[in-house]
Enzyme design. Structure first.
Site, PDB file in Angstrom:
ATOM      1  N   ARG A 230       0.854  -1.191   0.000  1.00 49.26           N
ATOM      2  CA  ARG A 230       0.000   0.000   0.000  1.00 49.26           C
ATOM      3  C   ARG A 230       0.886   1.236   0.000  1.00 49.26           C
ATOM      4  O   ARG A 230       1.970   1.227   0.620  1.00 49.26           O
ATOM      5  CB  ARG A 230      -0.860   0.051   1.273  1.00 49.26           C
ATOM      6  N   HIS A 278      -0.941   0.742  -9.497  1.00 45.97           N
ATOM      7  CA  HIS A 278      -1.678  -0.088  -8.521  1.00 45.97           C
ATOM      8  C   HIS A 278      -2.406  -1.232  -9.243  1.00 45.97           C
ATOM      9  O   HIS A 278      -3.610  -1.445  -9.059  1.00 45.97           O
ATOM     10  CB  HIS A 278      -2.670   0.766  -7.719  1.00 45.97           C
TER      11      HIS A 278
HETATM   12  P1  NDP Z   1      -2.048 -11.292   4.831  1.00 50.70           P
HETATM   13  O1  NDP Z   1      -2.939 -10.744   5.880  1.00 50.70           O
HETATM   14  O2  NDP Z   1      -2.215 -12.713   4.417  1.00 50.70           O
HETATM   15  O3  NDP Z   1      -0.523 -11.100   5.256  1.00 50.70           O
HETATM   16  C1  NDP Z   1      -0.065  -9.939   5.863  1.00 50.70           C
HETATM   17  C2  NDP Z   1       1.349 -10.179   6.356  1.00 50.70           C
HETATM   18  O4  NDP Z   1       1.860  -8.964   6.888  1.00 50.70           O
HETATM   19  C3  NDP Z   1       1.398 -11.229   7.476  1.00 50.70           C
HETATM   20  O5  NDP Z   1       2.549 -12.009   7.363  1.00 50.70           O
HETATM   21  C4  NDP Z   1       1.475 -10.353   8.735  1.00 50.70           C
HETATM   22  O6  NDP Z   1       2.112 -10.972   9.839  1.00 50.70           O
HETATM   23  C5  NDP Z   1       2.339  -9.221   8.211  1.00 50.70           C
HETATM   24  N1  NDP Z   1       2.174  -8.044   9.058  1.00 50.70           N
HETATM   25  C6  NDP Z   1       1.053  -7.326   9.330  1.00 50.70           C
HETATM   26  N2  NDP Z   1       1.323  -6.335  10.206  1.00 50.70           N
HETATM   27  C7  NDP Z   1       2.638  -6.430  10.487  1.00 50.70           C
HETATM   28  C8  NDP Z   1       3.507  -5.710  11.343  1.00 50.70           C
HETATM   29  N3  NDP Z   1       3.076  -4.676  12.078  1.00 50.70           N
HETATM   30  N4  NDP Z   1       4.806  -6.084  11.406  1.00 50.70           N
HETATM   31  C9  NDP Z   1       5.242  -7.128  10.689  1.00 50.70           C
HETATM   32  N5  NDP Z   1       4.471  -7.874   9.848  1.00 50.70           N
HETATM   33  C10 NDP Z   1       3.185  -7.523   9.770  1.00 50.70           C
HETATM   34  O7  NDP Z   1      -2.215 -10.323   3.568  1.00 50.70           O
HETATM   35  P2  NDP Z   1      -1.952 -10.668   2.030  1.00 50.70           P
HETATM   36  O8  NDP Z   1      -0.655 -11.347   1.894  1.00 50.70           O
HETATM   37  O9  NDP Z   1      -3.154 -11.307   1.447  1.00 50.70           O
HETATM   38  O10 NDP Z   1      -1.898  -9.180   1.409  1.00 50.70           O
HETATM   39  C11 NDP Z   1      -0.931  -8.256   1.861  1.00 50.70           C
HETATM   40  C12 NDP Z   1      -1.247  -6.863   1.352  1.00 50.70           C
HETATM   41  O11 NDP Z   1      -0.985  -6.751  -0.041  1.00 50.70           O
HETATM   42  C13 NDP Z   1      -2.713  -6.413   1.446  1.00 50.70           C
HETATM   43  O12 NDP Z   1      -3.043  -5.997   2.758  1.00 50.70           O
HETATM   44  C14 NDP Z   1      -2.786  -5.288   0.457  1.00 50.70           C
HETATM   45  O13 NDP Z   1      -2.498  -4.051   1.085  1.00 50.70           O
HETATM   46  C15 NDP Z   1      -1.677  -5.622  -0.540  1.00 50.70           C
HETATM   47  N6  NDP Z   1      -2.215  -5.938  -1.871  1.00 50.70           N
HETATM   48  C16 NDP Z   1      -1.868  -5.129  -2.926  1.00 50.70           C
HETATM   49  C17 NDP Z   1      -2.316  -5.414  -4.185  1.00 50.70           C
HETATM   50  C18 NDP Z   1      -1.882  -4.611  -5.350  1.00 50.70           C
HETATM   51  O14 NDP Z   1      -2.423  -4.794  -6.450  1.00 50.70           O
HETATM   52  N7  NDP Z   1      -0.898  -3.744  -5.212  1.00 50.70           N
HETATM   53  C19 NDP Z   1      -3.193  -6.562  -4.452  1.00 50.70           C
HETATM   54  C20 NDP Z   1      -3.481  -7.337  -3.278  1.00 50.70           C
HETATM   55  C21 NDP Z   1      -3.009  -7.020  -2.041  1.00 50.70           C
HETATM   56  P3  NDP Z   1       1.472 -12.269  10.531  1.00 50.70           P
HETATM   57  O15 NDP Z   1       1.700 -13.383   9.531  1.00 50.70           O
HETATM   58  O16 NDP Z   1       2.240 -12.447  11.766  1.00 50.70           O
HETATM   59  O17 NDP Z   1       0.009 -11.967  10.721  1.00 50.70           O
HETATM   60  C1  OXD Z   2      -6.027  -5.361  -2.992  1.00 46.39           C
HETATM   61  C2  OXD Z   2      -5.599  -4.421  -4.055  1.00 46.39           C
HETATM   62  O1  OXD Z   2      -5.887  -5.042  -1.811  1.00 46.39           O
HETATM   63  O2  OXD Z   2      -5.896  -4.672  -5.236  1.00 46.39           O
HETATM   64  O3  OXD Z   2      -6.518  -6.449  -3.355  1.00 46.39           O
HETATM   65  O4  OXD Z   2      -4.930  -3.443  -3.753  1.00 46.39           O
END
Ligand code: NDP
Ligand code: OXD
Length: 315
Positions: A230, A278
């Protein structure tokens, strides 16, 4: 019972797929709610603040995105279960994005592109994949899939998450206490974190300065940043400053503090920055709607929902 599509993009496409997949379903597209009390389910992406609160019988919110920061930012978000989008279509696309951009910078493609434009035939040193350490910030659904794909190329894969993890072939670090060690062990940083109060602005100049610099042994010209999480995770001006100071060699950025990226941003024209709009993982509408309908069916059968958002954690 009615199903509301409340999405700032592709709403009519979602509605058309929903009607195709379930012709009996009463599908509505915001802002045309009809009788609001008939709406029990909503598929949402950046709806106007307060809209979902006007649905007194809402039972489920399905987020179009994997990231739910925009939904959680609504101070009037109703207290009903919310599930985020998790699907092979999305994961596959994000894995491609991360692998593509790791390879692009590891193989110094921005420099080769410039040499080609000048018709210059010149070798540049490139380390083997097994000499390069790729660190994934975020080891969730998307980060762990990217880690597996990068392992296939032979990269040394590292990962950082909130809670401790054990993933085959990945050196795992967790929590703020292990962040510096993770960064010092990383040449190419790929970020797949959610935006939460804890991660907001985490990618600043101070953090980027902690990425590994292997001095005389370094075969990559410098650290690389890839952010497909993000825009709120990063400080755009700090990335530009780190690049200008040579603290960062290159970057691929899919997300920005303000989107679309303002024309005035120096990131648009830096020769070793790749800007994408994005769209790292813009999922197919059919996959999103199928997922939403599966979750609705599960709720109606009284089965557990998948990928429930934990509002306390913020993701
Ligand atoms: P998940 O919830 O499966 O994974 C999030 C990861 O981030 C987990 O490993 C979590 O740790 C870690 N995390 C969260 N907070 C912290 C912190 N404070 N410190 C360290 N690690 C942290 O999410 P996804 O993998 O499904 O997606 C990740 C992000 O990708 C989404 O939230 C979105 O913002 C972004 N995204 C962007 C897209 C784009 O097109 N650019 C498309 C899709 C998603 P833990 O495992 O311990 O919970
Ligand atoms: C998502 C994105 O969060 O597309 O899936 O950014």
């Amino acid at each position: 019972m009615a199903f509301l599509i409340a999405s700032s993009s592709r709403a009519e496409e979602f509605a058309a797929f929903a009607r195709d997949l379930d012709p009996a379903l009463d599908v509505r597209v915001a802002p045309n709610l009809g009788k609001a009390e008939e709406i029990e389910y909503a598929l949402a992406w950046q709806p106007p603040n307060g809209l979902l609160k006007t649905l007194p019988n809402l039972r489920l919110i399905v987020s179009v995105g994997a990231g739910v920061d925009a939904l959680l930012a609504d101070p009037d978000l109703p207290h009903v279960p919310m599930v985020r989008f998790v699907d092979a279509d999305l994961t596959g696309r994000m894995t491609e994005y991360v692998a593509l951009h790791v390879l692009y910078h590891h193989r110094r493609m921005s420099e080769f592109g410039e040499l080609q434009r000048r018709k210059v035939w010149k070798y540049l040193a490139e380390p083997a994949a097994h000499e390069v350490r790729v660190g994934l910030m975020g080891l969730g659904v998307l980060g762990s899939a990217a880690a597996r794909a990068l392992g296939v190329f032979g990269y040394q894969v590292r990962g950082w998450s909130r809670s401790p993890k054990s993933l085959q072939g990945v050196a795992c670090y967790a929590g703020p206490g292990e962040l510096d060690a993770f960064l010092a062990d990383t040449d190419i940083l790929a970020v797949l974190l959610p935006l939460t109060p804890d991660t907001h602005g985490i990618l600043d100049r101070r953090l980027l300065a902690k990425l590994s610099r292997r001095g005389r042994d370094a075969r990559l010209p410098g650290p690389v940043l890839i952010n497909a999480g993000r825009g709120g995770l990063q400080v755009d001006a700090d990335i530009a400053a780190s690049l200008a100071a040579g603290e960062l060699y290159a970057a691929s950025l899919d997300v920005f503090e303000a989107e679309p990226l303002p024309h005035s941003s120096p990131l648009w024209s830096h020769p070793r920055v790749v800007v994408t709009p994005h769209n790292a993982a813009e999922s197919a509408p059919a996959a999103i709607v199928r997922y939403a309908l599966r979750q609705i069916a599960a709720l109606r059968r009284g089965e557990p929902l998948q990928n429930l958002v934990d509002r306390g954690r913020g993701y």
